[in-house]
Design a protein around this motif. Structure first.
Motif, PDB file in Angstrom:
ATOM      1  N   ARG A 293       0.842  -1.192   0.000  1.00 40.62           N
ATOM      2  CA  ARG A 293       0.000   0.000   0.000  1.00 40.62           C
ATOM      3  C   ARG A 293       0.879   1.244   0.000  1.00 40.62           C
ATOM      4  N   SER A 294       0.408   2.251  -0.686  1.00 45.77           N
ATOM      5  CA  SER A 294       1.148   3.511  -0.703  1.00 45.77           C
ATOM      6  C   SER A 294       0.921   4.248   0.623  1.00 45.77           C
ATOM      7  N   ARG A 295       1.730   5.240   0.890  1.00 44.79           N
ATOM      8  CA  ARG A 295       1.580   6.024   2.124  1.00 44.79           C
ATOM      9  C   ARG A 295       0.220   6.716   2.160  1.00 44.79           C
ATOM     10  N   GLU A 296      -0.236   7.189   0.994  1.00 43.00           N
ATOM     11  CA  GLU A 296      -1.527   7.859   0.931  1.00 43.00           C
ATOM     12  C   GLU A 296      -2.658   6.909   1.308  1.00 43.00           C
ATOM     13  N   VAL A 297      -2.566   5.697   0.817  1.00 40.70           N
ATOM     14  CA  VAL A 297      -3.597   4.697   1.132  1.00 40.70           C
ATOM     15  C   VAL A 297      -3.560   4.355   2.615  1.00 40.70           C
ATOM     16  N   GLU A 298      -2.379   4.154   3.166  1.00 42.95           N
ATOM     17  CA  GLU A 298      -2.249   3.862   4.599  1.00 42.95           C
ATOM     18  C   GLU A 298      -2.828   5.000   5.434  1.00 42.95           C
ATOM     19  N   ALA A 299      -2.546   6.243   5.040  1.00 42.99           N
ATOM     20  CA  ALA A 299      -3.065   7.406   5.765  1.00 42.99           C
ATOM     21  C   ALA A 299      -4.583   7.442   5.673  1.00 42.99           C
ATOM     22  N   TRP A 300      -5.124   7.160   4.489  1.00 47.67           N
ATOM     23  CA  TRP A 300      -6.574   7.152   4.301  1.00 47.67           C
ATOM     24  C   TRP A 300      -7.218   6.068   5.165  1.00 47.67           C
ATOM     25  N   ILE A 301      -6.618   4.890   5.227  1.00 49.60           N
ATOM     26  CA  ILE A 301      -7.157   3.790   6.045  1.00 49.60           C
ATOM     27  C   ILE A 301      -7.158   4.186   7.513  1.00 49.60           C
ATOM     28  N   ARG A 302      -6.067   4.765   8.001  1.00 49.19           N
ATOM     29  CA  ARG A 302      -6.004   5.197   9.407  1.00 49.19           C
ATOM     30  C   ARG A 302      -7.086   6.236   9.705  1.00 49.19           C
ATOM     31  N   LYS A 303      -7.274   7.173   8.775  1.00 52.09           N
ATOM     32  CA  LYS A 303      -8.292   8.211   8.951  1.00 52.09           C
ATOM     33  C   LYS A 303      -9.690   7.588   8.985  1.00 52.09           C
ATOM     34  N   GLU A 304      -9.976   6.678   8.070  1.00 54.48           N
ATOM     35  CA  GLU A 304     -11.281   6.008   8.020  1.00 54.48           C
ATOM     36  C   GLU A 304     -11.547   5.214   9.293  1.00 54.48           C
ATOM     37  N   VAL A 305     -10.549   4.495   9.762  1.00 55.24           N
ATOM     38  CA  VAL A 305     -10.705   3.703  10.987  1.00 55.24           C
ATOM     39  C   VAL A 305     -11.012   4.621  12.167  1.00 55.24           C
ATOM     40  N   ALA A 306     -10.299   5.731  12.266  1.00 55.96           N
ATOM     41  CA  ALA A 306     -10.534   6.683  13.349  1.00 55.96           C
ATOM     42  C   ALA A 306     -11.951   7.243  13.282  1.00 55.96           C
ATOM     43  N   GLU A 307     -12.412   7.597  12.090  1.00 54.19           N
ATOM     44  CA  GLU A 307     -13.770   8.126  11.927  1.00 54.19           C
ATOM     45  C   GLU A 307     -14.819   7.077  12.268  1.00 54.19           C
ATOM     46  N   GLN A 308     -14.575   5.834  11.879  1.00 55.40           N
ATOM     47  CA  GLN A 308     -15.523   4.767  12.180  1.00 55.40           C
ATOM     48  C   GLN A 308     -15.607   4.507  13.681  1.00 55.40           C
ATOM     49  N   LYS A 309     -14.473   4.598  14.372  1.00 59.54           N
ATOM     50  CA  LYS A 309     -14.482   4.407  15.830  1.00 59.54           C
ATOM     51  C   LYS A 309     -15.284   5.504  16.512  1.00 59.54           C
ATOM     52  N   VAL A 310     -15.158   6.738  16.020  1.00 62.50           N
ATOM     53  CA  VAL A 310     -15.942   7.850  16.578  1.00 62.50           C
ATOM     54  C   VAL A 310     -17.428   7.604  16.354  1.00 62.50           C
ATOM     55  N   ARG A 311     -17.799   7.193  15.128  1.00 62.51           N
ATOM     56  CA  ARG A 311     -19.208   6.898  14.833  1.00 62.51           C
ATOM     57  C   ARG A 311     -19.718   5.757  15.692  1.00 62.51           C
ATOM     58  N   TYR A 312     -18.908   4.732  15.869  1.00 66.69           N
ATOM     59  CA  TYR A 312     -19.300   3.579  16.683  1.00 66.69           C
ATOM     60  C   TYR A 312     -19.559   3.999  18.124  1.00 66.69           C
ATOM     61  N   ARG A 313     -18.645   4.796  18.700  1.00 70.05           N
ATOM     62  CA  ARG A 313     -18.830   5.245  20.086  1.00 70.05           C
ATOM     63  C   ARG A 313     -20.096   6.081  20.222  1.00 70.05           C
ATOM     64  N   LYS A 314     -20.412   6.886  19.214  1.00 70.04           N
ATOM     65  CA  LYS A 314     -21.624   7.697  19.248  1.00 70.04           C
ATOM     66  C   LYS A 314     -22.868   6.805  19.221  1.00 70.04           C
ATOM     67  N   ILE A 315     -22.869   5.808  18.362  1.00 71.35           N
ATOM     68  CA  ILE A 315     -24.009   4.885  18.275  1.00 71.35           C
ATOM     69  C   ILE A 315     -24.185   4.133  19.587  1.00 71.35           C
ATOM     70  N   VAL A 316     -23.092   3.659  20.159  1.00 70.20           N
ATOM     71  CA  VAL A 316     -23.167   2.931  21.436  1.00 70.20           C
ATOM     72  C   VAL A 316     -23.722   3.842  22.528  1.00 70.20           C
ATOM     73  N   ALA A 317     -23.281   5.099  22.569  1.00 67.09           N
ATOM     74  CA  ALA A 317     -23.781   6.039  23.571  1.00 67.09           C
ATOM     75  C   ALA A 317     -25.283   6.266  23.401  1.00 67.09           C
ATOM     76  N   GLU A 318     -25.738   6.404  22.151  1.00 64.62           N
ATOM     77  CA  GLU A 318     -27.169   6.583  21.894  1.00 64.62           C
ATOM     78  C   GLU A 318     -27.964   5.350  22.314  1.00 64.62           C
ATOM     79  N   GLN A 319     -27.431   4.164  22.024  1.00 62.06           N
ATOM     80  CA  GLN A 319     -28.120   2.935  22.408  1.00 62.06           C
ATOM     81  C   GLN A 319     -28.159   2.773  23.929  1.00 62.06           C
ATOM     82  N   ASP A 320     -27.071   3.132  24.600  1.00 60.16           N
ATOM     83  CA  ASP A 320     -27.043   3.050  26.061  1.00 60.16           C
ATOM     84  C   ASP A 320     -28.034   4.024  26.682  1.00 60.16           C
TER      85      ASP A 320
END
Length: 84
Positions: free
Chosen positions: A8-35
């Motif tokens: 993977r290129s550096r750009e792709v690795e950076a994009w994957i890290r960014k996407e994972v971070a955004e997904q974790k934020v969305r996941y925590r928000k959904i869990v908080a709403e469900q709780d």
């Protein structure tokens, strides 16, 4: 099972890290709403269990069947899990 070798290129690795971070934020928000819904969810479940024991549920067309109290599952001691 054999995997295809790739790099993977550096750009792709950076994009994957960014996407994972955004997904974790969305996941925590959904869990908080469900709780936050837990008190309402407990009431909904209690109402449903009461309804199927008193009124029953449709087995076929217009045939209703009441659930006996011993058939109702016991609430588990673990935290309620919502799968989404």
């Amino acid at each position: 099972m054999k995997f295809i070798e790739h790099k993977r290129s550096r750009e792709v690795e950076a994009w994957i890290r960014k996407e994972v971070a955004e997904q974790k934020v969305r996941y925590r928000k959904i869990v908080a709403e469900q709780d936050a819904l837990e008190p309402k969810r407990d009431k909904w479940i209690a109402d449903f269990l009461h309804r199927i024991q008193t009124r029953g549920f449709h087995v076929h067309f217009d045939q209703l069947r009441k659930i006996r109290p011993e058939e109702v599952p016991v609430k588990p001691k673990r935290k309620f899990r919502v799968v989404f």
